[in-house]
Write a protein that holds these residues in place. Structure first.
Motif, PDB file in Angstrom:
ATOM      1  N   ALA A 138      -4.057  -0.509   9.145  1.00 48.64           N
ATOM      2  CA  ALA A 138      -2.966   0.053   8.357  1.00 48.64           C
ATOM      3  C   ALA A 138      -1.929  -1.015   8.031  1.00 48.64           C
ATOM      4  O   ALA A 138      -0.987  -0.761   7.287  1.00 48.64           O
ATOM      5  CB  ALA A 138      -2.316   1.213   9.110  1.00 48.64           C
ATOM      6  N   VAL A 139      -2.111  -2.191   8.601  1.00 52.84           N
ATOM      7  CA  VAL A 139      -1.241  -3.336   8.314  1.00 52.84           C
ATOM      8  C   VAL A 139      -1.811  -4.076   7.108  1.00 52.84           C
ATOM      9  O   VAL A 139      -3.019  -4.302   7.034  1.00 52.84           O
ATOM     10  CB  VAL A 139      -1.177  -4.280   9.529  1.00 52.84           C
ATOM     11  CG1 VAL A 139      -0.354  -5.525   9.217  1.00 52.84           C
ATOM     12  CG2 VAL A 139      -0.615  -3.547  10.734  1.00 52.84           C
ATOM     13  N   VAL A 187       3.277  -0.338   6.696  1.00 47.06           N
ATOM     14  CA  VAL A 187       2.043   0.444   6.813  1.00 47.06           C
ATOM     15  C   VAL A 187       1.534   0.791   5.421  1.00 47.06           C
ATOM     16  O   VAL A 187       2.291   1.304   4.589  1.00 47.06           O
ATOM     17  CB  VAL A 187       2.292   1.732   7.623  1.00 47.06           C
ATOM     18  CG1 VAL A 187       1.039   2.615   7.644  1.00 47.06           C
ATOM     19  CG2 VAL A 187       2.701   1.384   9.054  1.00 47.06           C
ATOM     20  N   ILE A 188       0.268   0.508   5.151  1.00 46.53           N
ATOM     21  CA  ILE A 188      -0.337   0.928   3.891  1.00 46.53           C
ATOM     22  C   ILE A 188      -0.691   2.409   3.982  1.00 46.53           C
ATOM     23  O   ILE A 188      -0.850   2.964   5.074  1.00 46.53           O
ATOM     24  CB  ILE A 188      -1.583   0.094   3.533  1.00 46.53           C
ATOM     25  CG1 ILE A 188      -2.740   0.381   4.492  1.00 46.53           C
ATOM     26  CG2 ILE A 188      -1.262  -1.393   3.509  1.00 46.53           C
ATOM     27  CD1 ILE A 188      -4.059  -0.237   4.071  1.00 46.53           C
ATOM     28  N   SER A 189      -0.799   3.056   2.857  1.00 49.62           N
ATOM     29  CA  SER A 189      -1.140   4.468   2.849  1.00 49.62           C
ATOM     30  C   SER A 189      -2.604   4.677   3.218  1.00 49.62           C
ATOM     31  O   SER A 189      -3.429   3.759   3.106  1.00 49.62           O
ATOM     32  CB  SER A 189      -0.878   5.063   1.465  1.00 49.62           C
ATOM     33  OG  SER A 189      -1.789   4.518   0.518  1.00 49.62           O
ATOM     34  N   ALA A 190      -2.927   5.890   3.652  1.00 52.50           N
ATOM     35  CA  ALA A 190      -4.324   6.216   3.944  1.00 52.50           C
ATOM     36  C   ALA A 190      -5.169   6.110   2.683  1.00 52.50           C
ATOM     37  O   ALA A 190      -6.340   5.703   2.734  1.00 52.50           O
ATOM     38  CB  ALA A 190      -4.423   7.621   4.546  1.00 52.50           C
ATOM     39  N   GLU A 191      -4.598   6.484   1.528  1.00 56.05           N
ATOM     40  CA  GLU A 191      -5.313   6.354   0.258  1.00 56.05           C
ATOM     41  C   GLU A 191      -5.663   4.900  -0.021  1.00 56.05           C
ATOM     42  O   GLU A 191      -6.765   4.586  -0.465  1.00 56.05           O
ATOM     43  CB  GLU A 191      -4.478   6.919  -0.894  1.00 56.05           C
ATOM     44  CG  GLU A 191      -4.536   8.421  -1.007  1.00 56.05           C
ATOM     45  CD  GLU A 191      -3.865   8.903  -2.280  1.00 56.05           C
ATOM     46  OE1 GLU A 191      -3.037   8.145  -2.830  1.00 56.05           O
ATOM     47  OE2 GLU A 191      -4.167  10.025  -2.712  1.00 56.05           O
ATOM     48  N   GLY A 226       0.776  -1.229   0.000  1.00 55.36           N
ATOM     49  CA  GLY A 226       0.000   0.000   0.000  1.00 55.36           C
ATOM     50  C   GLY A 226       0.803   1.271   0.000  1.00 55.36           C
ATOM     51  O   GLY A 226       0.236   2.348  -0.047  1.00 55.36           O
ATOM     52  N   ARG A 227       2.112   1.246   0.090  1.00 51.46           N
ATOM     53  CA  ARG A 227       2.873   2.488   0.136  1.00 51.46           C
ATOM     54  C   ARG A 227       3.072   2.988  -1.284  1.00 51.46           C
ATOM     55  O   ARG A 227       3.548   2.290  -2.162  1.00 51.46           O
ATOM     56  CB  ARG A 227       4.225   2.264   0.811  1.00 51.46           C
ATOM     57  CG  ARG A 227       4.086   1.865   2.265  1.00 51.46           C
ATOM     58  CD  ARG A 227       5.425   1.936   2.982  1.00 51.46           C
ATOM     59  NE  ARG A 227       6.427   1.077   2.374  1.00 51.46           N
ATOM     60  CZ  ARG A 227       6.569  -0.204   2.656  1.00 51.46           C
ATOM     61  NH1 ARG A 227       5.756  -0.783   3.511  1.00 51.46           N
ATOM     62  NH2 ARG A 227       7.513  -0.922   2.075  1.00 51.46           N
ATOM     63  N   GLY A 228       2.700   4.201  -1.511  1.00 50.10           N
ATOM     64  CA  GLY A 228       2.837   4.765  -2.843  1.00 50.10           C
ATOM     65  C   GLY A 228       2.371   6.198  -2.844  1.00 50.10           C
ATOM     66  O   GLY A 228       1.851   6.707  -1.853  1.00 50.10           O
TER      67      GLY A 228
END
Length: 473
Positions: free
Chosen positions: A370-371, A263-267, A59-61
């Motif tokens: 968020a995981v 952590v994945i992004s909030a988006e 999810g990080r981007g």
């Protein structure tokens, strides 16, 4: 964040999650590509717009708008923008914060002991020592049944009742309770009533919000752990119409820092929220489908009042009104925090995105992991998915399965040159939330980057081919 009045999303009559921390001061305070998401109507109402995310599985981007769907389908929708057809239910108003690379989970250390129960009793003003019973420790009430009581369960949950056992009989010489009213006290009065207990329990740094439930006002204290705000780990004080704290509930636990997780992004969290589906509750009742087959006087099977054979298959009714379009939640703020986990990591609190916004004109607070779900459920079993018949040219697959009544689900698809791999996730809710044990049908539709072709459609967990046909509801 200011302490503002907010409405909870709990419904009257539903048991709240076992609430909160009592003594969090004991906590240690320290600080794959090619994955796509299915977007489907809640309750199995069919596809809206399913698009490539273009975001790795962690999810990080940077969070650009979704790219157009392949095969000439409707264009993609930016994260948080509702689908015009009504399937997406979360809209972002404003910018979302950036995510760190990793964040720590927290786990409970050891079991609750008699000494823990005694410290809590002292903090709440009890002079006596809690007595061990079959399910935990108890102190109070007085011999005549009056006065406060405290129960500390072996699970770590605790419950304080200010008036002990209640009765409609007013003993001679005893002060009877005032007649209840149908109006809760003000927000300020409720906070003032709860303040001494908030301080006694070491929760002065917690975020405090209030909500109403009939004539009661609930004061909720969400503590900070490891410097982060929390959800579903709260202490709740019930202030009655007379202005006193009638009940307090929380959780007694020693928390220590556990593993670090990506952590994945909030988006990405908003994308996944908009991709979830829920179980399809039967609409208009069950009719004769769930009833025993009626018998006539001779013991022979009869038909129902419509002339149909009740022993035959249950056919869905088509004369019922369609369910109302789900409301859209407008997200105003998002912050990385911790939330109670129902996953299989062994952690009590896992990194989560804590959202605040409005739904139907009312304040709405909710959280989402968020995981990455693959890390939250590392040992998930077979998803028991079924796929409806398709042709090699199809870009969309209609998937069905049997789910529970409370939590939403998300179906992910990963594509290789030889396989279309489907994986089902149940999005965790709060721990020990009361939920009816009922199996209900759930539908979702996934959109592929390329037509199915001669690729095998398999369960990503088991590696087995997904059977064709609808899952048993």
């Amino acid at each position: 964040m200011s302490e503002t009045e907010t409405s909870t999303n709990e419904k009257p009559g539903r048991r709240r999650p076992p609430l909160a921390v009592a003594l969090v001061a004991a906590a240690v305070l320290a600080a794959g590509g090619g994955t796509y998401l299915a977007v489907a109507q809640p309750g199995g109402g069919g596809v809206d717009t399913a698009s490539r995310t273009g975001v790795p599985a962690d999810g990080r981007g940077g969070g650009p708008a979704l790219s157009p769907s392949p095969g000439g389908t409707a264009p993609g929708i930016a994260p948080g923008e509702p689908d015009p057809s009504g399937g997406e239910r979360y809209r972002v108003a404003g910018a979302l914060p950036k995510a760190p690379g990793t964040a720590y989970a927290y786990r409970e250390q050891g079991k609750v002991t008699a000494a823990d129960a005694a410290r809590l009793a002292k903090a709440l003003g009890f002079a006596g020592t809690p007595v061990k019973g079959p399910i935990g420790w108890r102190v109070g009430p007085q011999q005549d049944g009056s006065g406060p009581t405290l129960t500390v369960y072996e699970t770590g949950d605790w419950r304080y009742e200010a008036r002990g056992l209640t009765t409609d009989d007013c003993p001679k010489g005893k002060r009877c309770e005032a007649e209840p009213t149908d109006r809760p006290v003000s927000d300020e009065a409720a906070r003032r009533a709860a303040a001494p207990l908030v301080e006694a329990l070491g929760l002065t740094g917690a975020e405090v919000t209030t909500s109403t439930q009939g004539p009661l006002r609930l004061v909720t204290a969400d503590p900070r752990v490891g410097g982060l705000p929390t959800r579903l780990w709260e202490t709740v004080f019930t202030v009655d119409a007379g202005g006193g704290v009638a009940v307090a509930e929380g959780r007694l636990a020693t928390l220590v820092r556990g593993d670090a997780y990506p952590v994945i992004s909030a988006e990405q969290a908003v994308r996944e929220l908009n991709a979830t589906v829920r179980a399809d509750w039967p609409r208009g009742g069950t009719g004769g489908c769930a009833s025993p087959v009626p018998l006539d006087g001779a013991g022979a099977q009869t038909t129902d009042r419509t002339g149909a054979d009740p022993s035959g298959p249950c056919e869905p009714r088509t004369d019922l009104p369609k369910p109302a379009k789900e409301p859209v939640t407008t997200i105003r703020t998002a912050v990385l925090g911790l939330s109670a986990s129902a996953g299989r990591t062994g952690a009590a609190l896992v990194p989560s995105w804590l959202f605040e916004g409005e739904r139907d004109g009312r304040a709405h607070r909710f959280s989402y992991p968020a995981v990455p779900l693959e890390r939250l459920f590392p040992e998930a079993g077979s998803s028991q998915l079924h796929v409806e018949p398709y042709t090699p040219r199809d870009l969309r697959l209609r998937v069905s399965f049997t789910g529970g009544a409370c939590n939403p689900y998300l179906v992910r698809v990963q594509e290789t040159a030889t396989q279309v791999r489907l994986r089902l996730f149940e999005i965790p809710g709060g721990p020990r939330v009361m939920c009816p044990a009922i199996a209900l049908p759930v539908d979702a539709t996934v959109t592929l980057a390329e037509p199915v072709g001669d690729r095998a459609v398999v369960d990503a967990v088991t590696g087995r081919q997904v059977p064709r046909g609808r899952a048993a509801g």
